[in-house]
Design a protein around this motif. Structure first.
Motif, PDB file in Angstrom:
ATOM      1  N   ARG A   1       0.817  -1.210   0.000  1.00 42.66           N
ATOM      2  CA  ARG A   1       0.000   0.000   0.000  1.00 42.66           C
ATOM      3  C   ARG A   1       0.855   1.267   0.000  1.00 42.66           C
ATOM      4  NH1 ARG A   1      -3.419  -0.871   5.283  1.00 42.66           N
ATOM      5  NH2 ARG A   1      -1.342  -1.651   5.905  1.00 42.66           N
ATOM      6  N   PHE A   2       2.122   1.121   0.332  1.00 41.96           N
ATOM      7  CA  PHE A   2       2.997   2.279   0.493  1.00 41.96           C
ATOM      8  C   PHE A   2       4.236   2.173  -0.395  1.00 41.96           C
ATOM      9  CE2 PHE A   2       0.888   1.335   4.569  1.00 41.96           C
ATOM     10  CZ  PHE A   2       0.107   2.471   4.713  1.00 41.96           C
TER      11      PHE A   2
ATOM     12  N   ASP B   1      -4.365  -9.494  -0.097  1.00 41.46           N
ATOM     13  CA  ASP B   1      -3.207  -9.886  -0.905  1.00 41.46           C
ATOM     14  C   ASP B   1      -3.435  -9.570  -2.377  1.00 41.46           C
ATOM     15  OD1 ASP B   1      -1.930 -10.789   1.350  1.00 41.46           O
ATOM     16  OD2 ASP B   1      -2.398 -12.909   1.016  1.00 41.46           O
ATOM     17  N   GLU B   2      -4.646  -9.818  -2.862  1.00 39.47           N
ATOM     18  CA  GLU B   2      -4.954  -9.544  -4.269  1.00 39.47           C
ATOM     19  C   GLU B   2      -4.854  -8.055  -4.572  1.00 39.47           C
ATOM     20  OE1 GLU B   2      -8.766 -11.218  -4.989  1.00 39.47           O
ATOM     21  OE2 GLU B   2      -8.048 -13.300  -5.006  1.00 39.47           O
ATOM     22  N   ARG B   3      -5.383  -7.235  -3.686  1.00 41.94           N
ATOM     23  CA  ARG B   3      -5.303  -5.786  -3.886  1.00 41.94           C
ATOM     24  C   ARG B   3      -3.853  -5.316  -3.810  1.00 41.94           C
ATOM     25  NH1 ARG B   3     -10.544  -2.768  -1.147  1.00 41.94           N
ATOM     26  NH2 ARG B   3     -12.140  -4.206  -1.937  1.00 41.94           N
ATOM     27  N   GLY B   4      -3.114  -5.912  -2.880  1.00 39.41           N
ATOM     28  CA  GLY B   4      -1.705  -5.561  -2.757  1.00 39.41           C
ATOM     29  C   GLY B   4      -0.926  -5.884  -4.020  1.00 39.41           C
ATOM     30  N   GLU B   5      -1.235  -7.016  -4.633  1.00 41.10           N
ATOM     31  CA  GLU B   5      -0.554  -7.399  -5.866  1.00 41.10           C
ATOM     32  C   GLU B   5      -0.862  -6.411  -6.996  1.00 41.10           C
ATOM     33  OE1 GLU B   5      -1.545 -11.407  -6.835  1.00 41.10           O
ATOM     34  OE2 GLU B   5      -0.586 -12.242  -5.045  1.00 41.10           O
ATOM     35  N   VAL B   6      -2.118  -5.985  -7.072  1.00 38.06           N
ATOM     36  CA  VAL B   6      -2.494  -5.013  -8.106  1.00 38.06           C
ATOM     37  C   VAL B   6      -1.776  -3.689  -7.869  1.00 38.06           C
ATOM     38  CG1 VAL B   6      -4.379  -3.674  -9.104  1.00 38.06           C
ATOM     39  CG2 VAL B   6      -4.717  -6.089  -8.561  1.00 38.06           C
TER      40      VAL B   6
END
Length: 201
Positions: free
Chosen positions: A42-43, A126-131
């Motif tokens: 996220r950062f 995890d999916e959002r983090g990968e995107v």
């Protein structure tokens, strides 16, 4: 309104102008270290720096000339100017609060932001983090290409030089990212160790 992409492009050009004038003739590559605060996708942030011929010569002398490609192109051998860089930009509240705010707002708008205790399953986080990580990689490639296309590298450093992109936690991406970010003729030597082979002429 300024977008996160515009902010990154403007700050990268400004960072080049902050390279010490006395070393510009010695620089052989601009470095983009892709990282994230506390390894949290996220950062994401980008540390922009450079490497010099003098540093390569010093390293080769210390190692009796072994592994010249590694000494020149592997980030493990980069000096502080190529690792810590000259400036950090992106979603790093300590170093770039404006960029951090822009990135968070855009991630929220795209429904990619999440809080650790926000009710989302770990798999969805995890999916959002990968995107988010993939988007940032793509953005950094675009920023590097714009430095070439807008003439910033030639203007500041006096000649075309490659931008080496690397993610210390995903070293296999180094070749893919750098290939995508540069004119082929600037990265021929760098890509000579690419296991996928050099780009076609």
């Amino acid at each position: 309104m300024t977008t996160f992409r515009q902010h990154m492009a403007e700050m990268s050009a400004r960072t080049l102008a902050e390279f010490p004038e006395e070393v510009t003739a010695d620089i052989y590559a601009v470095t983009f270290r892709i990282d994230s605060v506390d390894q949290d996708p996220r950062f994401p942030y980008l540390a922009i720096g450079y490497t010099t011929e003098t540093e390569v010569a010093r390293q080769l002398a210390e190692t009796n000339g072994s592994e010249p490609w590694e000494t020149r192109w592997n980030y493990a051998y980069f000096p502080p100017s190529g690792l810590e860089g000259v400036r950090v930009i992106g979603h790093d509240p300590a170093h770039d609060p404006f960029g951090a705010d822009l990135h968070r707002k855009e991630a929220v708008a795209e429904d990619l932001w999440y809080e650790e205790e926000g009710g989302l399953a770990e798999e969805e986080q995890d999916e959002r983090g990968e995107v988010l990580a993939e988007q940032f990689h793509e953005l950094c490639v675009g920023v590097a290409r714009r430095l070439h296309e807008d003439g910033h590298i030639v203007s500041v450093l006096g000649r075309p030089l490659p931008v080496i992109l690397y993610d210390m936690f995903d070293p296999d991406e180094m070749f893919t990212l750098t290939r995508a970010a540069n004119p082929p003729e600037l990265v021929t030597d760098f890509l000579s160790e690419d296991p996928q082979g050099q780009p076609q002429a």
